[in-house]
Write an enzyme that holds these catalytic residues in place. Structure first.
Site, PDB file in Angstrom:
ATOM      1  N   TRP A 156       1.148  14.883  15.803  1.00 15.31           N
ATOM      2  CA  TRP A 156       2.070  15.164  14.759  1.00 15.31           C
ATOM      3  C   TRP A 156       1.569  14.571  13.509  1.00 15.31           C
ATOM      4  O   TRP A 156       1.370  13.468  13.437  1.00 15.31           O
ATOM      5  CB  TRP A 156       3.407  14.552  15.355  1.00 15.31           C
ATOM      6  CG  TRP A 156       4.782  14.791  14.492  1.00 15.31           C
ATOM      7  CD1 TRP A 156       5.017  16.136  13.937  1.00 15.31           C
ATOM      8  CD2 TRP A 156       5.427  13.855  14.174  1.00 15.31           C
ATOM      9  NE1 TRP A 156       6.108  15.834  13.091  1.00 15.31           N
ATOM     10  CE2 TRP A 156       6.409  14.332  13.537  1.00 15.31           C
ATOM     11  CE3 TRP A 156       5.796  12.481  14.364  1.00 15.31           C
ATOM     12  CZ2 TRP A 156       7.707  13.731  12.902  1.00 15.31           C
ATOM     13  CZ3 TRP A 156       6.748  11.917  13.948  1.00 15.31           C
ATOM     14  CH2 TRP A 156       7.892  12.471  13.257  1.00 15.31           C
ATOM     15  N   ASP A 237       4.821   7.595  22.534  1.00 13.11           N
ATOM     16  CA  ASP A 237       6.070   8.290  21.836  1.00 13.11           C
ATOM     17  C   ASP A 237       6.467   9.408  22.757  1.00 13.11           C
ATOM     18  O   ASP A 237       5.714  10.236  23.226  1.00 13.11           O
ATOM     19  CB  ASP A 237       5.181   9.136  20.623  1.00 13.11           C
ATOM     20  CG  ASP A 237       6.278   9.713  19.781  1.00 13.11           C
ATOM     21  OD1 ASP A 237       5.907  10.107  18.559  1.00 13.11           O
ATOM     22  OD2 ASP A 237       7.412   9.911  20.237  1.00 13.11           O
ATOM     23  N   LYS A 273      15.596  16.513  20.663  1.00 13.22           N
ATOM     24  CA  LYS A 273      15.389  17.811  21.481  1.00 13.22           C
ATOM     25  C   LYS A 273      15.912  17.923  22.839  1.00 13.22           C
ATOM     26  O   LYS A 273      16.438  18.928  22.919  1.00 13.22           O
ATOM     27  CB  LYS A 273      13.520  18.218  21.761  1.00 13.22           C
ATOM     28  CG  LYS A 273      12.771  18.433  20.423  1.00 13.22           C
ATOM     29  CD  LYS A 273      12.543  17.308  19.672  1.00 13.22           C
ATOM     30  CE  LYS A 273      11.554  17.284  18.701  1.00 13.22           C
ATOM     31  NZ  LYS A 273      11.220  16.268  17.811  1.00 13.22           N
TER      32      LYS A 273
END
Lengths: 428, 456
Positions: A156, A237, A273
């Site tokens: 990311w 993460d 999410k």
């Protein structure tokens, strides 16, 4: 009287301005360059500006239902009804909601985790995944100023920004294998071996962003073993727990393996999410310590980093998370809803692959179903992506990353046809 | 039995031994080859039993936050007459936190709106909220707004706005020193230091008069290097409650503009100080009116009671709209690696209220009510001390403004008041007027009286 005095003073100020008195006319910011646009968010901007009725947005990483609409989970709506009108809005402690942290840790590490019971985990509420990573990076800089962070290729994009702004030097390790569109395991192990002992590594716990390529369970065990020998620090993460396979326990497998092996990991959790709480900015940063005393010390220091950044974290999202996770009925509803989201995406993966194959493509598209989570690293080149956008009004990031959440039964056929169209020239 | 005791005393040892055991029975060929590889010797920090020590083992516990520590001590005290004058959050006459009616209304509107989603806000936050916040602080008719010269971004309350503004300045402004008043909110120096600025102080509070050291202020700002950044409390200075008069603000403005000092306003109490939103913004507005540049950090924590929702805004007033656009783009680069985008809930509440004229008016009424209650507490305390004949001049209690009063009591006197009268306050003599009620004023007056007569 006071107000006419105000007006008088303001009149004087304006007069001063008109006469150019007391200060130069140039701006202090005249030299400021316009910043480059965020590559991911720029895609949505361009999509919104497109007037074509066929346009498809597979750029942004936010879940959409089969009608292409954003979703607020039922369990979230219910939790919010319980909050509105009932609870006050006082400051949380600097480290955030204790309740939310407790529930987050149980979710990540298991309801019955011994490590939680031993109070060896320093944990604070953070501003979603970004905030958790940033707090950790700042903490790493402050207490281990000579350390670096190893970041996978690719990752990311904001990961690079986060550790850069924390002034922690970055290295990379090989991860994605373009030829197989899978994991370059040998190269990854090599880079882990060759890093100096005690290096910090950023690992995506599940549903790697942007590739969707995750190590298998066996591969995770080997990675963990190697980390043990090298005494590397594993920082996970975890932005998609539950969202990847549909089962939060399964999605936390990598972390559980590392914990079994005795690693004292760090972990950034996000509820953006998996609970659809995107804009609420809810997350948790945890770091394992040798004992409860150390955990108290580490937490106190994390708080010292949060205080000059935002004082204390926002309460609303934390209340939603803790209400859902601590209520058996709501938690059960949540598990159903997160599975439904994951299942829809898995279904779209199968369907997209099938559609392209049925169009007669000679290329291999098995990576669409091998990869997991919100994103598919399609293997499309930037030029092919540009063609998709310019000729077909399909929007995605130029690295070929497709957000499967943007795929619906409605646009599936069109998307498959367009992908086939721009790639058939390259089939060997 | 003995083993059980050992494992109870040393749970981590037990855990370490068992994981080591797991480790030594490695099974995959890859792992076996790795084990035999001489290049892979265990790291020296791995410990003699192979289990790793924590990389953070040497970290010591951070000191307690002095302000929050007051509430911790208060909570422990069993006395029925205890009073908490430490924390800076509004309390009703009954000593309870308050959620404004208009905020509840806004909440209900939001929760009942099926069309509402929780998507990511843009990096700069909720656009309506930003425009309305700028209008609130600068005035709807402000030329800076009309000319699109203001870049406004939603941030995490006042703290977040100050931090983002500070980081922007550290990257893009030619002067890296910020002057902050002596004293100031305890978090200010940390915010700006971590943002990358050097912190210096200018004289502000005069303990002799318990008012403004105006002469010292002008001298210190006058000798600051050209272009230095200056932090100004827009109103209701925290912790002293001492504000410059309008005439003094005008003098400060002229001095600062002549030395090209950059104003950075911290506006945490607009409307909460005097009860009037416009009056509490005058200091900021006279600076903007002269056409110059400045920064302003706004907080909705107190004036809308949104404390824990972390709602605020940073505005940068620029010379031209073109500059404002570029500035905004750079501020985004500060925010993205910090938390990506700001939280949606609180800003939605604020925007709902500010854009609806009925709700806006309701808010003004509730805001004035809070400000009035505090002003009346000041008067009551002053009158009661006067009646008691407490030695000293206590007029500063009614002259100071906002949530806090700098009593002038020293730390010994404060400790005495805590010990003997169960009054909880910070050791610098600051009391939160919001924590007082008509019932507790007499008790506080007794305590102050005793403290000043018995302890020097």
């Amino acid at each position: 009287m006071a107000s006419s005095m105000c007006q008088g003073i303001i009149r004087n100020s304006r007069r001063a301005a008109a006469l150019g008195r007391f200060m130069s006319t140039a701006s202090w910011w005249g030299h400021v360059e316009p910043a480059a646009k965020d590559p991911i968010l720029g895609v949505t901007e361009a999509f919104l500006a497109d007037a074509s009725p066929d346009k498809v947005n597979v750029g942004v990483g936010a879940y959409r239902d089969n009608n292409g609409k954003p979703v607020v989970l039922e369990c979230v709506r219910e939790a919010e009804k319980r909050i509105a009108g009932n609870l006050n809005m006082e400051y949380l402690p600097m480290g955030g909601s204790i309740k939310m942290i407790e529930e987050s840790l149980k979710l990540a590490y298991g309801d019955d985790s011994e490590l939680i019971k031993e109070k060896r985990i320093a944990a604070v509420q953070a501003l979603s995944g970004t905030g958790a990573c940033r707090l950790f990076a700042d903490f790493q800089k402050r207490f281990l100023p000579d350390s670096q962070i190893y970041i996978p290729i690719p990752t990311w994009a904001n990961h690079h920004n986060i550790w850069r702004d924390a002034h922690v030097p970055q290295r990379t390790f090989r991860y994605y294998h373009p030829e197989t569109k899978g994991l370059d395991f040998a190269a990854m192990l090599d880079d882990i071996k060759n890093a100096p002992n005690g290096s910090f590594f950023l690992l995506h716990a599940c549903a790697h962003n942007p590739t969707g390529v995750d190590p298998s369970e066996d591969q995770w065990r080997e990675i963990s073993h190697l980390f043990k020998i090298k005494n590397h620090f594993p920082f996970f993460d975890m932005a998609y727990q539950g969202f990847a396979s549909g089962d939060p326990e399964r999605d936390a497998k990598a972390i559980r393996i590392f914990l079994e092996d005795g690693h004292m990991i760090g972990c950034a959790q996000s509820f953006a999410k998996n609970m659809g709480l995107y804009g609420q900015r809810v997350g948790c940063l945890s770091s394992f310590c040798e004992d409860d005393i150390q955990a108290v010390a580490v937490k106190s220091q994390l708080q010292q980093l949060a205080r000059p950044m935002y004082s204390n974290p926002p309460i609303h999202g934390a209340l939603v998370v803790s209400i859902i996770l601590s209520d058996a009925e709501l938690k059960s509803l949540w598990l159903k809803e997160v599975k439904a989201m994951a299942d829809r995406i898995i279904g779209m993966r199968s369907a997209l692959r099938e559609n392209i194959e049925n169009l007669g493509s000679n290329l291999s598209w098995e990576h669409i179903t091998n990869q997991i989570g919100m994103f598919c690293y399609s293997g499309l080149t930037p030029e092919q992506v540009d063609r998709l956008t310019n000729d077909f009004h399909i929007y995605m990031t130029r690295n070929g990353r497709i957000s499967m959440a943007g795929v619906t039964t409605g646009n599936l056929g069109y998307l498959a046809a367009a992908i086939h169209e721009v790639t058939k020239a390259s089939s060997s | 039995m003995e083993d059980a005791n050992v494992s109870q005393q040393f749970p981590t040892t037990n855990w370490r031994l068992s994981t080591l055991a797991n480790h030594l029975t490695g099974h995959s060929p890859a792992m076996a080859s790795v084990n035999q590889n001489p290049a892979l010797s265990p790291s020296p920090t791995a410990g003699s039993n192979g289990a790793a020590a924590s990389v953070f083992a040497s970290i010591s516990q951070a000191p307690e936050d002095p302000i929050l520590g007051v509430t911790v001590a208060y909570n422990k005290d069993p006395s029925p007459v205890k009073v908490n004058l430490g924390v800076g959050a509004y309390r009703t006459e009954e000593g309870r936190p308050l959620v404004l009616n208009v905020v509840r209304k806004a909440e209900q509107l939001l929760v009942n709106d099926p069309a509402r989603v929780k998507e990511y806000l843009p990096i700069t936050g909720l656009s309506d909220f930003n425009k309305l916040s700028a209008k609130l602080i600068f005035g709807a008719g402000s030329p800076a707004i009309q000319e699109n010269r203001v870049a406004t971004v939603q941030c995490l309350s006042g703290t977040g706005s100050l931090r983002v503004g500070g980081e922007f300045l550290a990257r893009h402004y030619h002067e890296r020193t910020i002057y902050i008043p002596q004293p100031t909110w305890g978090n200010h120096p940390k915010v700006f230091t971590l943002a990358g600025l050097a912190v210096k102080y200018y004289r502000y509070y005069d303990p002799a008069t318990r008012g403004l050291n105006f002469h010292g202020l002008l001298e210190d700002l006058g000798s600051a290097p050209t272009g230095a950044i200056v932090l100004l409390h827009a109103c209701a200075h925290n912790p002293t409650g001492v504000d410059p008069t309008l005439e003094q603000w005008e003098q400060i403005r002229q001095l600062m503009r002549s030395k090209e000092l950059l104003p950075f306003f911290d506006s945490a109490y607009q409307g909460f100080a005097s009860g009037s939103l416009d009056a509490d913004a005058q200091s900021v507005r006279i600076f903007v009116a002269d056409g110059g540049e400045c920064l302003a950090a706004q907080s909705y924590a107190k004036n809308m009671g949104l404390y824990g929702e972390r709602v605020g805004a940073l505005s940068i007033v620029c010379k031209s709209s073109d500059v404002a656009v570029r500035v905004e783009s750079q501020v985004k680069l500060v925010i993205r690696p910090m938390y990506s985008n700001p939280p949606i809930h609180g800003a939605s509440i604020v925007a709902t209220i500010l854009k609806n004229s009925e709700m806006y008016n309701e808010w003004m009424v509730e805001l004035k009510m809070m400000a009035d209650r505090i002003i009346s507490m000041r008067k009551q305390l002053f009158d009661t001390l006067h009646e008691r004949g407490t030695p000293g001049d206590w007029s500063h209690i009614v002259k100071q403004i906002g949530m806090f009063t700098f009593t002038g009591l020293n730390s010994e006197q404060v400790a005495f008041m805590t010990r003997e009268y169960h009054i909880y306050m910070t050791s610098d003599g600051r009391i939160s007027m919001a924590g007082l009620s008509s019932k507790t004023v007499p008790h506080l007056a007794d305590a102050i009286h005793a403290a000043v007569t018995r302890i020097n």
